[in-house]
Design a protein around this motif. Structure first.
Motif, mmCIF file in Angstrom:
data_model
loop_
_atom_site.group_PDB
_atom_site.id
_atom_site.type_symbol
_atom_site.label_atom_id
_atom_site.label_comp_id
_atom_site.label_asym_id
_atom_site.label_seq_id
_atom_site.Cartn_x
_atom_site.Cartn_y
_atom_site.Cartn_z
ATOM 1 N N SER A 194 2.577 59.613 69.394
ATOM 2 C CA SER A 194 1.818 58.415 69.059
ATOM 3 C C SER A 194 1.043 58.646 67.774
ATOM 4 O O SER A 194 0.813 59.792 67.360
ATOM 5 N N SER A 195 0.616 57.559 67.144
ATOM 6 C CA SER A 195 -0.167 57.692 65.919
ATOM 7 C C SER A 195 -1.432 58.499 66.179
ATOM 8 O O SER A 195 -1.811 59.369 65.377
ATOM 9 N N ALA A 196 -2.079 58.254 67.320
ATOM 10 C CA ALA A 196 -3.300 58.987 67.651
ATOM 11 C C ALA A 196 -3.016 60.475 67.810
ATOM 12 O O ALA A 196 -3.799 61.328 67.363
ATOM 13 N N ALA A 197 -1.883 60.816 68.437
ATOM 14 C CA ALA A 197 -1.543 62.224 68.632
ATOM 15 C C ALA A 197 -1.264 62.908 67.305
ATOM 16 O O ALA A 197 -1.653 64.061 67.095
ATOM 17 N N VAL A 198 -0.574 62.214 66.394
ATOM 18 C CA VAL A 198 -0.278 62.806 65.082
ATOM 19 C C VAL A 198 -1.569 63.009 64.305
ATOM 20 O O VAL A 198 -1.771 64.044 63.662
ATOM 21 N N ARG A 199 -2.474 62.020 64.358
ATOM 22 C CA ARG A 199 -3.751 62.176 63.657
ATOM 23 C C ARG A 199 -4.561 63.333 64.225
ATOM 24 O O ARG A 199 -5.193 64.091 63.485
ATOM 25 N N ALA A 217 11.656 52.688 58.737
ATOM 26 C CA ALA A 217 11.143 53.658 57.768
ATOM 27 C C ALA A 217 10.232 52.922 56.810
ATOM 28 O O ALA A 217 10.564 51.829 56.333
ATOM 29 N N THR A 218 9.059 53.496 56.538
ATOM 30 C CA THR A 218 8.098 52.796 55.686
ATOM 31 C C THR A 218 7.189 53.777 54.973
ATOM 32 O O THR A 218 6.963 54.897 55.431
ATOM 33 N N HIS A 219 6.675 53.337 53.812
ATOM 34 C CA HIS A 219 5.612 54.050 53.116
ATOM 35 C C HIS A 219 4.256 53.389 53.368
ATOM 36 O O HIS A 219 3.226 53.907 52.937
ATOM 37 N N HIS A 220 4.253 52.224 54.057
ATOM 38 C CA HIS A 220 2.999 51.544 54.390
ATOM 39 C C HIS A 220 2.464 52.133 55.698
ATOM 40 O O HIS A 220 2.781 51.658 56.790
ATOM 41 N N LEU A 221 1.649 53.170 55.589
ATOM 42 C CA LEU A 221 1.221 53.890 56.785
ATOM 43 C C LEU A 221 0.298 53.060 57.658
ATOM 44 O O LEU A 221 0.228 53.267 58.875
ATOM 45 N N GLU A 222 -0.422 52.107 57.058
ATOM 46 C CA GLU A 222 -1.277 51.252 57.882
ATOM 47 C C GLU A 222 -0.430 50.383 58.810
ATOM 48 O O GLU A 222 -0.849 50.057 59.924
ATOM 49 N N LEU A 246 -24.281 55.780 56.711
ATOM 50 C CA LEU A 246 -23.510 56.915 57.218
ATOM 51 C C LEU A 246 -22.297 56.447 58.019
ATOM 52 O O LEU A 246 -22.393 55.548 58.852
ATOM 53 N N GLU A 247 -21.169 57.102 57.773
ATOM 54 C CA GLU A 247 -19.938 56.805 58.501
ATOM 55 C C GLU A 247 -19.172 58.110 58.682
ATOM 56 O O GLU A 247 -18.949 58.859 57.723
ATOM 57 N N VAL A 248 -18.792 58.412 59.908
ATOM 58 C CA VAL A 248 -18.021 59.618 60.215
ATOM 59 C C VAL A 248 -16.656 59.183 60.739
ATOM 60 O O VAL A 248 -16.574 58.383 61.673
ATOM 61 N N ARG A 249 -15.610 59.715 60.126
ATOM 62 C CA ARG A 249 -14.254 59.319 60.505
ATOM 63 C C ARG A 249 -13.402 60.545 60.808
ATOM 64 O O ARG A 249 -13.567 61.599 60.203
ATOM 65 N N GLY A 250 -12.463 60.358 61.743
ATOM 66 C CA GLY A 250 -11.431 61.364 61.937
ATOM 67 C C GLY A 250 -10.360 61.207 60.875
ATOM 68 O O GLY A 250 -10.416 60.298 60.038
ATOM 69 N N ALA A 251 -9.381 62.072 60.911
ATOM 70 C CA ALA A 251 -8.291 62.004 59.940
ATOM 71 C C ALA A 251 -7.524 60.697 60.118
ATOM 72 O O ALA A 251 -7.240 60.272 61.239
ATOM 73 N N SER A 252 -7.204 60.039 59.012
ATOM 74 C CA SER A 252 -6.356 58.851 59.068
ATOM 75 C C SER A 252 -4.901 59.285 59.216
ATOM 76 O O SER A 252 -4.559 60.462 59.024
ATOM 77 N N LEU A 253 -4.034 58.338 59.535
ATOM 78 C CA LEU A 253 -2.611 58.663 59.617
ATOM 79 C C LEU A 253 -2.106 59.132 58.259
ATOM 80 O O LEU A 253 -1.286 60.051 58.173
ATOM 81 N N GLU A 254 -2.617 58.525 57.181
ATOM 82 C CA GLU A 254 -2.222 58.963 55.842
ATOM 83 C C GLU A 254 -2.625 60.416 55.600
ATOM 84 O O GLU A 254 -1.842 61.213 55.072
ATOM 85 N N LEU A 293 8.334 58.264 59.073
ATOM 86 C CA LEU A 293 7.429 58.460 57.949
ATOM 87 C C LEU A 293 7.755 59.750 57.216
ATOM 88 O O LEU A 293 8.351 60.669 57.779
ATOM 89 N N GLY A 294 7.322 59.806 55.969
ATOM 90 C CA GLY A 294 7.521 60.998 55.160
ATOM 91 C C GLY A 294 7.661 60.616 53.704
ATOM 92 O O GLY A 294 7.879 59.452 53.374
ATOM 93 N N PRO A 295 7.559 61.594 52.803
ATOM 94 C CA PRO A 295 7.655 61.297 51.371
ATOM 95 C C PRO A 295 9.070 60.943 50.962
ATOM 96 O O PRO A 295 10.020 61.053 51.760
ATOM 97 N N ASN A 296 9.237 60.497 49.721
ATOM 98 C CA ASN A 296 10.582 60.284 49.191
ATOM 99 C C ASN A 296 11.379 61.578 49.309
ATOM 100 O O ASN A 296 10.876 62.662 49.011
#
Length: 293
Positions: free
Chosen positions: A212-217, A185-190, A273-281, A37-40
Protein backbone atom coordinates in the motif's frame (compact mmCIF):
# COMPACT_ATOMS: atom_id res chain seq x y z
CA UNK A 1 -7.71 -20.45 -6.15
CA UNK A 2 -8.78 -17.50 -8.33
CA UNK A 3 -6.71 -16.92 -11.44
CA UNK A 4 -4.87 -13.58 -11.08
CA UNK A 5 -5.54 -10.77 -13.50
CA UNK A 6 -1.82 -10.46 -14.21
CA UNK A 7 0.87 -13.01 -13.38
CA UNK A 8 4.44 -11.96 -14.22
CA UNK A 9 7.08 -14.63 -13.62
CA UNK A 10 10.82 -14.07 -14.09
CA UNK A 11 10.11 -11.54 -16.82
CA UNK A 12 13.21 -10.31 -18.62
CA UNK A 13 12.92 -7.85 -21.50
CA UNK A 14 15.79 -6.51 -23.60
CA UNK A 15 15.79 -3.73 -26.17
CA UNK A 16 18.99 -4.42 -28.05
CA UNK A 17 21.79 -4.15 -25.49
CA UNK A 18 19.54 -2.48 -22.92
CA UNK A 19 18.14 -4.63 -20.12
CA UNK A 20 14.70 -3.07 -19.56
CA UNK A 21 13.15 -5.64 -17.21
CA UNK A 22 15.33 -7.90 -15.07
CA UNK A 23 13.69 -11.10 -13.80
CA UNK A 24 10.51 -9.43 -12.54
CA UNK A 25 8.01 -11.41 -10.47
CA UNK A 26 4.64 -9.76 -9.89
CA UNK A 27 1.12 -11.04 -9.27
CA UNK A 28 -1.93 -8.76 -9.42
CA UNK A 29 -5.29 -10.04 -8.26
CA UNK A 30 -8.62 -9.33 -9.88
CA UNK A 31 -10.28 -6.07 -8.91
CA UNK A 32 -7.09 -4.39 -7.67
CA UNK A 33 -6.04 -0.86 -8.63
CA UNK A 34 -2.25 -0.92 -8.90
CA UNK A 35 0.19 1.90 -9.66
CA UNK A 36 3.53 1.13 -11.34
CA UNK A 37 6.03 3.76 -10.22
CA UNK A 38 9.67 4.50 -10.89
CA UNK A 39 11.95 6.78 -12.90
CA UNK A 40 12.29 6.79 -16.67
CA UNK A 41 13.90 3.54 -17.71
CA UNK A 42 12.65 1.66 -14.66
CA UNK A 43 10.84 -0.92 -16.80
CA UNK A 44 7.23 0.23 -16.38
CA UNK A 45 6.35 0.62 -20.06
CA UNK A 46 8.24 -2.54 -21.03
CA UNK A 47 6.28 -4.52 -18.44
CA UNK A 48 2.98 -3.16 -19.78
CA UNK A 49 4.09 -3.92 -23.36
CA UNK A 50 4.96 -7.50 -22.40
CA UNK A 51 1.53 -7.91 -20.77
CA UNK A 52 -0.03 -6.84 -24.08
CA UNK A 53 2.12 -9.19 -26.13
CA UNK A 54 3.84 -6.27 -27.88
CA UNK A 55 7.37 -7.37 -26.96
CA UNK A 56 8.91 -10.83 -26.82
CA UNK A 57 10.50 -11.58 -23.44
CA UNK A 58 14.11 -12.70 -23.38
CA UNK A 59 13.17 -14.92 -20.43
CA UNK A 60 10.20 -15.58 -18.19
CA UNK A 61 6.72 -14.61 -19.22
CA UNK A 62 3.32 -13.11 -18.47
CA UNK A 63 -0.09 -14.69 -18.07
CA UNK A 64 -3.15 -12.47 -18.40
CA UNK A 65 -6.27 -13.90 -16.76
CA UNK A 66 -4.68 -17.32 -17.18
CA UNK A 67 -3.95 -16.83 -20.90
CA UNK A 68 -1.04 -15.85 -23.06
CA UNK A 69 -1.10 -12.06 -23.60
CA UNK A 70 -1.95 -12.27 -27.31
CA UNK A 71 -4.82 -14.69 -26.62
CA UNK A 72 -6.20 -12.47 -23.86
CA UNK A 73 -6.08 -9.40 -26.12
CA UNK A 74 -7.79 -11.26 -28.98
CA UNK A 75 -10.53 -12.40 -26.59
CA UNK A 76 -11.21 -8.80 -25.57
CA UNK A 77 -10.05 -9.37 -21.98
CA UNK A 78 -7.64 -6.41 -21.96
CA UNK A 79 -8.10 -2.72 -22.66
CA UNK A 80 -5.05 -0.52 -23.03
CA UNK A 81 -4.03 3.13 -23.19
CA UNK A 82 -0.38 3.54 -24.20
CA UNK A 83 1.79 6.65 -24.02
CA UNK A 84 1.92 7.05 -27.77
CA UNK A 85 -1.49 5.67 -28.70
CA UNK A 86 -2.83 6.97 -31.99
CA UNK A 87 -6.22 7.50 -33.59
CA UNK A 88 -7.22 7.11 -37.24
CA UNK A 89 -7.12 10.35 -39.19
CA UNK A 90 -9.84 11.75 -41.48
CA UNK A 91 -12.57 10.29 -39.26
CA UNK A 92 -14.94 11.51 -36.61
CA UNK A 93 -14.84 10.29 -33.03
CA UNK A 94 -18.22 8.57 -33.25
CA UNK A 95 -17.16 6.68 -36.39
CA UNK A 96 -13.98 5.40 -34.75
CA UNK A 97 -15.86 4.34 -31.62
CA UNK A 98 -18.49 2.51 -33.70
CA UNK A 99 -15.78 0.68 -35.67
CA UNK A 100 -13.94 -0.47 -32.52
CA UNK A 101 -17.11 -1.57 -30.72
CA UNK A 102 -18.06 -3.76 -33.69
CA UNK A 103 -14.87 -5.79 -33.24
CA UNK A 104 -16.05 -7.18 -29.88
CA UNK A 105 -18.71 -9.87 -29.34
CA UNK A 106 -20.17 -8.11 -26.28
CA UNK A 107 -19.32 -4.40 -26.52
CA UNK A 108 -20.08 -1.85 -23.83
CA UNK A 109 -23.53 -0.27 -24.54
CA UNK A 110 -22.73 2.93 -26.44
CA UNK A 111 -24.74 5.43 -24.38
CA UNK A 112 -23.26 4.20 -21.10
CA UNK A 113 -19.74 4.07 -22.57
CA UNK A 114 -20.00 7.64 -23.86
CA UNK A 115 -21.36 8.91 -20.54
CA UNK A 116 -18.79 7.01 -18.47
CA UNK A 117 -15.83 8.40 -20.42
CA UNK A 118 -17.27 11.91 -20.84
CA UNK A 119 -17.06 12.10 -24.64
CA UNK A 120 -20.72 12.84 -25.39
CA UNK A 121 -19.84 16.25 -26.83
CA UNK A 122 -17.04 14.86 -29.02
CA UNK A 123 -18.76 12.23 -31.16
CA UNK A 124 -19.21 14.49 -34.18
CA UNK A 125 -15.77 16.08 -33.93
CA UNK A 126 -12.95 15.21 -36.36
CA UNK A 127 -10.13 13.32 -34.65
CA UNK A 128 -7.63 15.96 -35.81
CA UNK A 129 -9.56 18.67 -33.91
CA UNK A 130 -9.20 17.04 -30.48
CA UNK A 131 -7.08 18.58 -27.73
CA UNK A 132 -4.58 16.43 -25.87
CA UNK A 133 -6.94 15.81 -22.97
CA UNK A 134 -9.85 15.04 -25.29
CA UNK A 135 -7.72 12.51 -27.20
CA UNK A 136 -6.97 10.76 -23.91
CA UNK A 137 -10.67 10.49 -23.08
CA UNK A 138 -11.41 9.08 -26.54
CA UNK A 139 -8.56 6.58 -26.18
CA UNK A 140 -10.05 5.52 -22.85
CA UNK A 141 -13.43 4.95 -24.50
CA UNK A 142 -11.77 2.77 -27.15
CA UNK A 143 -9.89 0.83 -24.46
CA UNK A 144 -13.18 0.15 -22.64
CA UNK A 145 -15.25 -0.63 -25.73
CA UNK A 146 -15.10 -4.41 -25.20
CA UNK A 147 -15.88 -4.26 -21.45
CA UNK A 148 -12.46 -5.70 -20.55
CA UNK A 149 -11.91 -7.06 -17.03
CA UNK A 150 -8.31 -5.76 -17.11
CA UNK A 151 -7.27 -2.20 -18.01
CA UNK A 152 -3.59 -1.35 -18.62
CA UNK A 153 -2.73 2.36 -18.67
CA UNK A 154 0.67 3.89 -19.45
CA UNK A 155 0.86 7.55 -18.35
CA UNK A 156 -2.89 7.97 -19.02
CA UNK A 157 -3.23 11.57 -17.76
CA UNK A 158 -0.04 13.02 -19.25
CA UNK A 159 -1.90 15.41 -21.58
CA UNK A 160 -4.73 16.33 -19.23
CA UNK A 161 -5.22 19.47 -17.19
CA UNK A 162 -6.06 19.30 -13.47
CA UNK A 163 -9.82 19.14 -14.04
CA UNK A 164 -9.41 16.44 -16.70
CA UNK A 165 -7.19 14.34 -14.43
CA UNK A 166 -9.70 14.60 -11.59
CA UNK A 167 -12.56 13.48 -13.85
CA UNK A 168 -10.43 10.66 -15.24
CA UNK A 169 -9.76 9.19 -11.80
CA UNK A 170 -13.40 9.48 -10.81
CA UNK A 171 -14.06 7.23 -13.82
CA UNK A 172 -11.30 4.82 -12.74
CA UNK A 173 -12.78 4.52 -9.25
CA UNK A 174 -16.17 3.74 -10.74
CA UNK A 175 -14.61 1.03 -12.93
CA UNK A 176 -12.78 -0.46 -9.95
CA UNK A 177 -16.08 -0.53 -8.05
CA UNK A 178 -17.49 -2.63 -10.91
CA UNK A 179 -14.66 -5.13 -10.47
CA UNK A 180 -12.33 -3.98 -13.25
CA UNK A 181 -8.62 -4.50 -12.54
CA UNK A 182 -6.77 -1.25 -13.23
CA UNK A 183 -2.97 -1.22 -13.63
CA UNK A 184 -1.41 2.15 -14.43
CA UNK A 185 2.11 3.50 -14.85
CA UNK A 186 2.46 7.15 -13.88
CA UNK A 187 4.87 9.90 -12.88
CA UNK A 188 2.05 11.73 -11.04
CA UNK A 189 2.74 10.32 -7.59
CA UNK A 190 -0.10 12.25 -5.98
CA UNK A 191 -2.48 10.30 -8.24
CA UNK A 192 -0.98 6.99 -7.19
CA UNK A 193 -1.19 8.01 -3.53
CA UNK A 194 -4.85 8.98 -3.85
CA UNK A 195 -6.13 6.25 -6.16
CA UNK A 196 -4.12 3.03 -5.96
CA UNK A 197 -4.89 0.17 -3.56
CA UNK A 198 -1.33 -0.98 -4.13
CA UNK A 199 1.93 0.61 -5.21
CA UNK A 200 4.65 -1.28 -7.11
CA UNK A 201 7.98 0.55 -7.38
CA UNK A 202 10.46 -0.47 -10.09
CA UNK A 203 14.07 0.59 -10.60
CA UNK A 204 16.50 -0.78 -13.14
CA UNK A 205 13.92 -3.31 -14.27
CA UNK A 206 13.60 -4.80 -10.79
CA UNK A 207 10.94 -4.60 -8.09
CA UNK A 208 12.13 -2.55 -5.11
CA UNK A 209 8.85 -2.07 -3.20
CA UNK A 210 5.34 -3.52 -3.27
CA UNK A 211 2.50 -2.65 -0.91
CA UNK A 212 0.00 0.00 0.00
CA UNK A 213 1.05 3.62 -0.37
CA UNK A 214 1.19 3.92 3.42
CA UNK A 215 3.42 0.84 3.69
CA UNK A 216 5.82 2.14 1.03
CA UNK A 217 6.02 5.53 2.75
CA UNK A 218 6.63 3.93 6.14
CA UNK A 219 9.57 1.95 4.74
CA UNK A 220 11.50 5.22 4.48
CA UNK A 221 12.69 6.63 7.78
CA UNK A 222 12.74 10.30 8.59
CA UNK A 223 10.30 13.18 8.79
CA UNK A 224 10.25 16.84 7.92
CA UNK A 225 9.66 19.79 10.27
CA UNK A 226 8.32 22.94 8.64
CA UNK A 227 8.10 26.29 10.42
CA UNK A 228 8.41 30.03 9.91
CA UNK A 229 11.72 31.23 11.34
CA UNK A 230 14.14 33.89 10.14
CA UNK A 231 17.08 32.20 11.84
CA UNK A 232 17.82 28.70 13.05
CA UNK A 233 20.60 27.35 15.28
CA UNK A 234 23.45 25.49 13.63
CA UNK A 235 23.88 21.74 14.03
CA UNK A 236 20.38 20.89 15.19
CA UNK A 237 20.29 17.23 16.29
CA UNK A 238 18.82 14.80 13.79
CA UNK A 239 18.66 17.34 10.94
CA UNK A 240 20.09 16.07 7.65
CA UNK A 241 19.04 18.91 5.32
CA UNK A 242 17.52 22.39 5.48
CA UNK A 243 15.64 24.11 2.63
CA UNK A 244 14.10 27.57 2.62
CA UNK A 245 11.38 29.48 0.84
CA UNK A 246 11.67 32.98 2.23
CA UNK A 247 11.11 32.81 5.96
CA UNK A 248 9.69 29.26 5.79
CA UNK A 249 12.26 26.58 6.64
CA UNK A 250 11.86 22.84 6.06
CA UNK A 251 14.14 20.56 8.08
CA UNK A 252 14.61 16.93 7.09
CA UNK A 253 15.27 15.04 10.31
CA UNK A 254 15.96 11.49 11.42
CA UNK A 255 14.92 12.32 15.02
CA UNK A 256 11.98 14.69 15.12
CA UNK A 257 11.71 14.71 18.93
CA UNK A 258 15.36 15.73 19.38
CA UNK A 259 15.02 18.41 16.69
CA UNK A 260 11.93 19.94 18.30
CA UNK A 261 13.48 19.82 21.76
CA UNK A 262 16.57 21.67 20.51
CA UNK A 263 14.42 24.32 18.85
CA UNK A 264 12.60 24.88 22.14
CA UNK A 265 15.88 24.97 24.07
CA UNK A 266 17.12 27.70 21.73
CA UNK A 267 13.82 29.57 22.21
CA UNK A 268 12.95 29.41 18.52
CA UNK A 269 9.23 30.29 18.16
CA UNK A 270 7.42 27.31 16.63
CA UNK A 271 5.36 29.51 14.32
CA UNK A 272 3.26 27.65 11.72
CA UNK A 273 4.83 24.40 12.86
CA UNK A 274 4.08 21.34 10.73
CA UNK A 275 5.56 17.85 11.12
CA UNK A 276 5.19 15.41 8.25
CA UNK A 277 6.18 11.84 7.52
CA UNK A 278 7.81 10.91 4.25
CA UNK A 279 5.63 11.56 1.20
CA UNK A 280 5.22 8.91 -1.48
CA UNK A 281 7.49 11.03 -3.67
CA UNK A 282 10.16 11.02 -0.95
CA UNK A 283 9.83 7.26 -0.55
CA UNK A 284 10.01 6.48 -4.28
CA UNK A 285 13.01 8.77 -4.74
CA UNK A 286 14.83 7.17 -1.80
CA UNK A 287 14.03 3.62 -2.88
CA UNK A 288 14.93 4.07 -6.54
CA UNK A 289 18.09 6.05 -5.80
CA UNK A 290 19.24 3.36 -3.38
CA UNK A 291 18.50 0.65 -5.95
CA UNK A 292 20.50 2.52 -8.60
CA UNK A 293 23.47 2.67 -6.28
Amino acid sequence: MTTPALDVSGLTVRHGDVLAVDGLDLRIGRGETVALLGPNGAGKSSTVSAALGLVRPAAGGVRVLGRAPADAVRAGCVGAMLQHGGLPTEARVGEVLHLVRRSYPDPWPPDDLVATTGIDGLLGRPVEALSGGQRQRVLLALALAGQPPLLLLDEPTSAMDVEGRRAFWVTMRALAARGTTVVFATHHLEEADAVADRVVVLAGGRLVADGSSAAVRSAVSGRSVRLTAERLPDDLPGVTAVTRQGAVATLATADVEATLRALLDHRVPLTDLEVRGASLEDAVLTLTTGAAR
